[in-house]
Structures are given as C-alpha cells and as structure tokens.
Scaffold this active site. Structure first.
Site, PDB file in Angstrom:
ATOM      1  N   HIS A 359       0.815  -1.215   0.000  1.00  0.00           N
ATOM      2  CA  HIS A 359       0.000   0.000   0.000  1.00  0.00           C
ATOM      3  C   HIS A 359       0.840   1.251   0.000  1.00  0.00           C
ATOM      4  O   HIS A 359       0.526   2.232  -0.661  1.00  0.00           O
ATOM      5  CB  HIS A 359      -0.906   0.012   1.242  1.00  0.00           C
ATOM      6  CG  HIS A 359      -2.139  -0.778   1.040  1.00  0.00           C
ATOM      7  ND1 HIS A 359      -2.807  -1.395   2.066  1.00  0.00           N
ATOM      8  CD2 HIS A 359      -2.838  -1.063  -0.080  1.00  0.00           C
ATOM      9  CE1 HIS A 359      -3.862  -2.023   1.579  1.00  0.00           C
ATOM     10  NE2 HIS A 359      -3.892  -1.843   0.289  1.00  0.00           N
ATOM     11  N   GLU A 600       2.473 -10.178 -23.180  1.00  0.00           N
ATOM     12  CA  GLU A 600       3.420 -10.128 -22.067  1.00  0.00           C
ATOM     13  C   GLU A 600       4.024 -11.480 -21.714  1.00  0.00           C
ATOM     14  O   GLU A 600       4.735 -11.595 -20.718  1.00  0.00           O
ATOM     15  CB  GLU A 600       2.833  -9.438 -20.832  1.00  0.00           C
ATOM     16  CG  GLU A 600       1.390  -9.693 -20.521  1.00  0.00           C
ATOM     17  CD  GLU A 600       0.875  -8.837 -19.350  1.00  0.00           C
ATOM     18  OE1 GLU A 600       1.595  -7.999 -18.804  1.00  0.00           O
ATOM     19  OE2 GLU A 600      -0.296  -9.055 -18.987  1.00  0.00           O
ATOM     20  N   ASP A 624       6.318  -7.596 -17.748  1.00  0.00           N
ATOM     21  CA  ASP A 624       6.192  -9.048 -17.650  1.00  0.00           C
ATOM     22  C   ASP A 624       6.912  -9.740 -18.796  1.00  0.00           C
ATOM     23  O   ASP A 624       7.537 -10.782 -18.601  1.00  0.00           O
ATOM     24  CB  ASP A 624       4.713  -9.457 -17.634  1.00  0.00           C
ATOM     25  CG  ASP A 624       4.142  -9.366 -16.225  1.00  0.00           C
ATOM     26  OD1 ASP A 624       4.834  -9.805 -15.294  1.00  0.00           O
ATOM     27  OD2 ASP A 624       3.039  -8.828 -16.058  1.00  0.00           O
ATOM     28  N   CYS A 671       2.878  -0.550 -23.027  1.00  0.00           N
ATOM     29  CA  CYS A 671       2.503   0.131 -21.789  1.00  0.00           C
ATOM     30  C   CYS A 671       3.358  -0.306 -20.595  1.00  0.00           C
ATOM     31  O   CYS A 671       3.014  -0.010 -19.453  1.00  0.00           O
ATOM     32  CB  CYS A 671       1.025  -0.070 -21.484  1.00  0.00           C
ATOM     33  SG  CYS A 671       0.562  -1.798 -21.311  1.00  0.00           S
TER      34      CYS A 671
HETATM   35  C1  PEP Z   1       3.559  -5.086 -17.871  1.00  0.00           C
HETATM   36  O1  PEP Z   1       3.649  -6.249 -17.478  1.00  0.00           O
HETATM   37  O2  PEP Z   1       4.407  -4.525 -18.581  1.00  0.00           O
HETATM   38  C2  PEP Z   1       2.401  -4.271 -17.488  1.00  0.00           C
HETATM   39  C3  PEP Z   1       2.206  -3.103 -18.033  1.00  0.00           C
HETATM   40  O3  PEP Z   1       1.589  -4.764 -16.527  1.00  0.00           O
HETATM   41  P1  PEP Z   1       1.938  -4.816 -14.969  1.00  0.00           P
HETATM   42  O4  PEP Z   1       3.194  -4.040 -14.756  1.00  0.00           O
HETATM   43  O5  PEP Z   1       0.780  -4.221 -14.263  1.00  0.00           O
HETATM   44  O6  PEP Z   1       2.102  -6.268 -14.736  1.00  0.00           O
HETATM   45 MG    MG Z   2       1.905  -7.270 -16.680  1.00  0.00          MG
END
Ligand code: PEP
Ligand code: MG
Length: 753
Positions: A359, A600, A624, A671
């Site tokens: 958190h 991913e 990921d 992203c």
């Molecule tokens: C990622 O895996 O790059 C992603 C954007 O998702 P998260 O970081 O939330 O796993």
């Molecule tokens: Mg991810």
C-alpha cells in the site's frame, strides 16, 4: 560433515554481529576439520584483505595483518578465485611469511575464496604443522561452507559492522526495488516504534471498570489521531485510499480488537498487557499466512498496536521536527505514517520490507514521491538524521553519499524540475519528431491522483488503467455500481481521448486480501485472464461496469492481461459480447468497445499474428514480457542485475510483435515501464509502435527526446542496436546516439551511474 555444515551456518546466522560470526566460523571449522589453524581474511576497501579473525595464529595480528591481492598465498586465492591446497606451503613461490602471525611453523595450507555476487569478499584458510595435502572431502567442505557464508558476510558488511573495526563510515549503496520513480536527496527520518509490544510488563488489574474506561479513552485518542491523519491526506487521496483509514478505525471497535482486549481485562489483566497480547497474536497469525498481501497486513496491525500502546503506557509522544527534505525510512512503513510528515517536507520514502505492491508504494506513486521498497540490507536503525539519496528509478538507496554522487543526483533533480517546468511549453505541443513523425504519448493510471498529473502533463489518452488498484484498496470485491462510478471518473476525465481499461490482473505478486491465491510459483500460476475466465461472475460484473460507465462517452477500450493462447481471447470476447448485449437489452445507449490483448508472455509473442487477427489492438506489457523472456523475477532484488528490458532478445520480440500486429491491420502500443525510458522510446518509435504509454512523470522527458530527433536518426540507431550482442552495449550505443543528437540532458535518469 553435512550436520557440521548445517550447525555452523545456523550458529553464524544467529550471531549478533560480524566479529562474533567470524569467531564462530574459525573456531567451528578448526574443530570440524581437526586442524591447528583457521583464519578468515576479509576485503577492506578497494584492494586490500585484512586478517579479521583467527583460531590458531597470534590473536594480536587480527586487524593488523593486511595484504594486497599480489601478496602471499591469500592474495593468490583472491586473484585465482579458486582454492589453493598445498602440502608444503613454504615451497610455493608466492609464499609470504607475516611475522606478526606466528605462522612460520605451519606447513600445510588450504585457502578458499569467499565469493558473493562474483566478488571475492575474503578468504577462509586452514593450516597445519604436519606436511599433508588436505583431502578432497575436506576441500569440498570448506568450499561449501564458504559459499553459504558469503551471503551472511555480505549482509553483515552492508550493515556496516566493519566500521566497528575502526574503519571510516563511507558512502554505501543498498539495493531494493523501485516503489515510485524519481530521485530525492535528503535527511533520513527513521520511524521507529514508539513502544515495544514485546516488552510490556504484566500487571493484574485491580478495578476492572476503571481499566476498561482507561482502554476506551486511549482508543478514542488513537481514533482521533487517525482521523486527523486522514484529514491531512484528504485532498491528496480519493475515496478508495481514504478507505484505508476507515479500516484502521474499524479495527479499534468493540466488535474487533477493542472487544477482545476488554474480555481479557474482565479476566483480570491490565489494559496494556492485554492489548499487547491480542495484537501480537493477530500479528503472528497474519505473518504466518502464505499470501503476500495478507502478510503485509501484519504491519498494519502492529502499527495500530503500537499507537494504542503509546497511550496505554501514558507515553508522551515527542513532537518530531521534520527537516526541510525528509526521507521517511522504516522497517515496514504503513499508509498512515505517510500522513504524519508535512507533504511539503516529504521528498522520499524507503521501506526495508515490502514490494512495489505494498500500500505504501501505491500511495507513494499517487503522491509522486520517489520510493524504494525492500531495501533489506539497509541498517535503518543506524541512519537517522544521516544524508540519503533515494533512486526510485533503480530502486537503490545511498547513505552518506560522496560529494560527486550528490552532484550527479542533484543534476538529475534539477533536470527533472526543468523538464516539469518545460512542460508548460510542451504540454500542448504534439509529440512529433523533427521530421514530423507523430507518436501519441498516453499514460498508465491506477489512482485518481494519477489522472490530474496526467492531464497536467498533456497525456493524449490512457494506455493502461490498472483496475486492480481500486480492488486492492478494498476489503471485498467492489459491486457493479461501485465499479461503474470509479470507471466513469476515469473515462470522463480523459474524454474524448481513449481510456484503455485492463480487466482485473491479480495473481503473481498482486493478491487481494479477500481473495487470497496461494501458490508455490505464483508468476507461472493463476494470474490475469486465467483467474477471471475461471470466475466469469467477477469478469462479467467488471466488464458490464466498464461498458455502462462509457455510455455517452464511447472512449473505452478493454484490454486483457496475461493471454497465452487463442481460446483465452475468444472466451473473453464471448463474455464481453454477452455483457454488451445484455446492456443493450436493458436499454443502455452503448457502443461495443475495442478489445485488445496484452502481449506479455513469450507464447503471445509467437502468436501475435493470430491474436491480432482476432483482436482490435495489441499492447505490449514489457515488464512481464522481460521477466518471462529472460526468466528473471521482476520483484527479486537478487537478480535485478539481470533484468534488462533492452536485452537483444526483448528487442527482437518487440520488433516481431509490431510487424505481426501491423500485418493484421491493428495498432500496437506498449505500456510497460520501457516506454517511459527516453532512450528506449526512440527505439520503440523506430520499431513502429503506434502509441507509447507510460507513467505520467516520464511523459515530458520522452516527449522532449522525440521532439529533438528525426525519425531517420531513430531508424539508424535501431539498425545499429539490433546488431549488438548484449544489453550493456545497447545502452552505451543509445546514450552515445542521444549525445550526438545534442540531447544529453534527457538521457535515462540515473541509469548511467
Ligand atoms: C507489464 O507487465 O508490462 C504491465 C504493463 O503490466 P503490470 O506491470 O501491471 O504487470
Ligand atoms: Mg503485466
């Protein structure tokens, strides 16, 4: 031998400090191997090795005998990084005799290096008068022991125990994981518990009614404190974040901890002791849970327990004066502690425990405060009021930094401030190269606080709204209407720009307190789409809430995480169409949102073409993807050195995804954190990514870099980079290219350090 090994390691682990640990090692090894001498030499500064402990040589030589890697047989072990086993050491050309030690009478010599993370920390030596070669099993014993002890010694070294030997405390680096990006230089404000729950004295209770009344008074005082902290944070936190404080308040109620303590008082125990007992029991229960999220709740219980105890013990809480640039440090910082430091003075946060999922990290990101989590080696009890640097990009902390390092990081801070100021000019300018190639920059969001910052920085859309964040901040699954309201806020804030909402991505390191997932290997387990497809009732409620929220705005895109095969995509699409049709039948004026797939995992890379043929867009989750391609846990500080998003294998995968996606006529965005790295952003643009989505804080820097380069330059750089064999060379090449293009001040922050 195995038993000796185990018991030596156990004893060493339990030692209170490094000198004691070393004394145990030499005494126990000497005994187990039936030798006359066992000594340990440890690295001292850059190049020297000091005799730190011995059983058999002259004890006065400890701390006095110092040698370089060029000196003696010990130096030889350091240089060769392998054992040296000699029947008659004086005959060896490298033999050097140190008169202070009285070692002249020993003939047999076995020295093994103590190696941690490829660095020779020291040498473990056994010696004997009798001329004999130590046999294979003895050598193997010492090698095994030294490998096990290396980690313990490194930890003790990091804790500065070496300073106890009179060496100067100097700049030290401690590695953790990034909690919130950014850099801070300031003074450590260590939050230590006001009272110790384990040290409360038992007292019988003489007047039960008076004692219960006393408990109630103290609980009321703490309730008031918590409300005040909640009020202070109110303007900066949204409803979900505020709910954390409500959870604290509820725990104090008669139906919860307050009631349990009252029962014990009625049985004749004083309030303070009863309180400590109850808290410790709950803490133990939470700590023993397998689920990481629930384990973290133990910190909340402890925090609350200490606050109440302070009142019960009638301690006067000293009013702390916070330095202008305070860096909050604690073993386990909790959300409520953040509210205690005036926002204008809080520049950084370091938590010894916890991860980017705690958190505290979630709130720190919302508040834009550079944060490092999991700095396990940081000797936090000894750094109060010392100068610190927090590097929230890399997840590292420096104590007592040198002037040069301060200058390096100050330059980054100044650069960041200049960039933020420069945003006023850049905000409404398009993100395009000097030769007019347009690259839309979107943002990743999770909390309402992200929205304001994103809009201020000129985001053109949301590439990833992490819906699990509002789920994480609750104590049950939010209902359809609750979700609709949350999603509507996001969609409205950005309309008419697109908002990409990812369906619930839990599992791995993100587990909900009310939906624990216990697995041996969670990153390869029940994660993302796998969970929600197994629970269509959860998925359908979420998707219905999203589509309903988009009514009249029509700027929603739905994105599916962790897809590894076509049937998963098709099953999710069927559920989304079903929700859409139900809503149409219910009379909602809605449009079917585009449905995209996150790439991913490696399987999705190799099926990007097939996925693209069935989806409306692709978006790469490079965080990921990097972890799965390189088999490096993204949350494990021990292998953080191997986590290279610019690894050639990752770059090749990215290139393939873009071309496969485009071959099917869909847009391909990215992203993961990589998109927010200015140097990487250039490569991603050259690869043809249609959208780069990033943390709002990185957006201005990426925009500046893209506006300072031509697409042709970016293409040339990409061609060059794709021929390079490793991530390090790629980093160097990108930095050089940016320098040549005259945009040195926009290099990746702190990475060159
Ligand atoms: C990622 O895996 O790059 C992603 C954007 O998702 P998260 O970081 O939330 O796993
Ligand atoms: Mg991810």
């Amino acid at each position: 031998m195995l038993n000796s090994l185990r018991s030596i390691v156990q004893e060493v682990n339990a030692a209170r400090d490094l000198p004691t640990a070393l004394d145990i090692i030499v005494a126990r090894v000497k005994l187990s191997m039936i030798t006359e001498v066992c000594s340990v030499y440890l690295r001292d500064g850059d190049n020297g090795y000091v005799l730190m402990s011995t059983d058999g040589l002259n004890p006065d030589a400890v701390g006095v005998v110092k040698l370089s890697p060029e000196q003696g047989l010990v130096g030889r072990v350091v240089v060769r990084e392998e054992p040296i086993n000699l029947e008659y050491a004086p005959a060896h050309p490298r033999y050097q005799y140190f008169p202070e030690t009285g070692e002249e009478r020993y003939n047999a010599f076995l020295g093994v290096p103590i190696i941690h993370h490829r660095q020779v920390l020291g040498v473990l030596v056994v010696q004997q008068t009798e001329r004999r070669r130590f046999d294979e099993s003895e050598e193997a014993f010492l090698v095994t022991l030294s490998a096990q002890l290396a980690g313990v010694i490194a930890h003790a070294e990091a804790n500065g125990t070496l300073a106890a030997f009179g060496q100067q405390a100097a700049e030290a680096k401690f590695v953790g994981v990034p909690g919130a990006s950014g850099v801070a230089i300031g003074e450590a404000v260590v939050i230590a518990p006001a009272s110790d729950l384990r040290a409360v004295l038992y007292k019988p209770c003489s007047d039960i009614d008076v004692e219960i009344e006393f408990l109630q008074r103290c609980l009321a005082a703490v309730r008031e404190d918590i409300k005040q902290v909640g009020k202070k944070l109110k303007t900066r936190l949204n409803r979900e974040e505020q709910a954390l404080f409500d959870a604290y308040l509820a725990m104090l109620d008669d139906a919860s901890l307050g009631g349990e303590v009252t029962e014990r008082i009625k049985q004749g125990t004083c309030a303070a002791y009863a309180w400590a007992e109850v808290i410790l029991e709950h803490e133990r229960n939470f700590s023993s849970m397998d689920d990481a999220y629930l384990r973290e709740r133990a910190a909340d219980v402890r925090d609350l327990g200490q606050r109440v105890l302070a009142y019960l013990q009638e301690e006067v809480q000293s009013c702390r004066v916070y330095p202008e640039k305070s860096i909050l440090v604690g073993e386990e910082l909790t959300a409520s502690i953040l509210g205690e430091v005036p926002k204008s003075k809080l520049v950084g946060i370091v938590s010894v425990k916890g991860s980017g999922n705690s958190h505290v990290a979630i709130l720190a990101r919302a508040m834009d405060i550079p944060t490092v989590m999991g700095a396990v080696d940081l000797p936090y009890t000894r750094i109060d009021q010392r100068q610190l640097i927090v590097d929230g990009y890399q997840g590292s902390v420096f104590s007592d930094p040198s002037e040069a390092l301060c200058e390096h990081y100050s330059a980054i801070i100044v650069e960041e401030q200049a960039l933020v100021r420069g945003l006023e000019a850049l905000k409404d300018l398009p993100c395009e190269t000097l030769d007019h190639h347009r690259v839309p920059l979107w943002v990743n969001t999770g909390l309402m606080a992200d929205v304001v910052r994103s809009l201020e920085r000129g985001a053109e859309g949301v590439g990833l709204y992490r819906t699990e964040v509002p789920f994480l901040l609750r104590d049950r699954f939010p209902g359809e209407e609750e979700q609709r309201i949350i999603y509507r806020e996001q969609l409205e804030a950005f309309a008419p720009e697109p908002v990409t909402m990812r369906t619930l991505d839990i599992g791995g390191d993100k587990s909900l307190p009310y939906f624990p997932i216990e697995e041996d290997n969670p990153f390869l387990g029940w994660r993302g789409i796998r969970v929600t497809l197994d629970h269509p009732e959860i998925f359908l409620v979420q998707v219905r809430a999203m589509i309903k929220a988009s009514e009249g705005l029509d700027n929603l895109r739905i994105m599916l995480p962790m897809v590894t095969n076509i049937p998963e995509l098709e099953a999710a699409q069927v559920l989304i169409y079903r929700a859409y049709n139900e809503l149409l039948e219910e009379g909602h004026k809605i449009t079917l949102p585009p449905i995209g797939v996150m790439i991913e995992v490696p399987a999705a890379v190799y099926q990007a073409r097939e996925l693209a043929a069935r989806a409306d867009f692709l978006s790469v989750g490079s965080n990921d993807l990097t972890q799965y391609l390189l088999a490096v846990d993204r949350n494990n500080a021990r292998v953080a050195d191997l986590y290279h998003a610019l690894h050639p294998a990752v770059l090749r995968a990215l290139q393939q995804i873009v071309s496969d996606g485009h071959s099917q006529g869909v847009t391909v965005s990215i992203c993961g954190e990589l998109a927010g790295d200015p140097g990487a952003a250039i490569l991603l643009m050259a690869m043809g990514f249609d959208v780069l989505s990033m943390n709002a804080s990185n957006l201005p820097r990426v925009k500046s870099v893209i506006r300072g380069i031509t697409l042709q330059q970016a293409d040339e750089l990409l061609s060059e980079v794709m021929l390079l064999p490793d991530a390090h060379e790629i980093n160097v090449c990108v930095e050089r290219a940016l320098k040549e293009a005259g945009i040195t001040r926009l290099l990746r922050p702190s990475i060159s350090n």
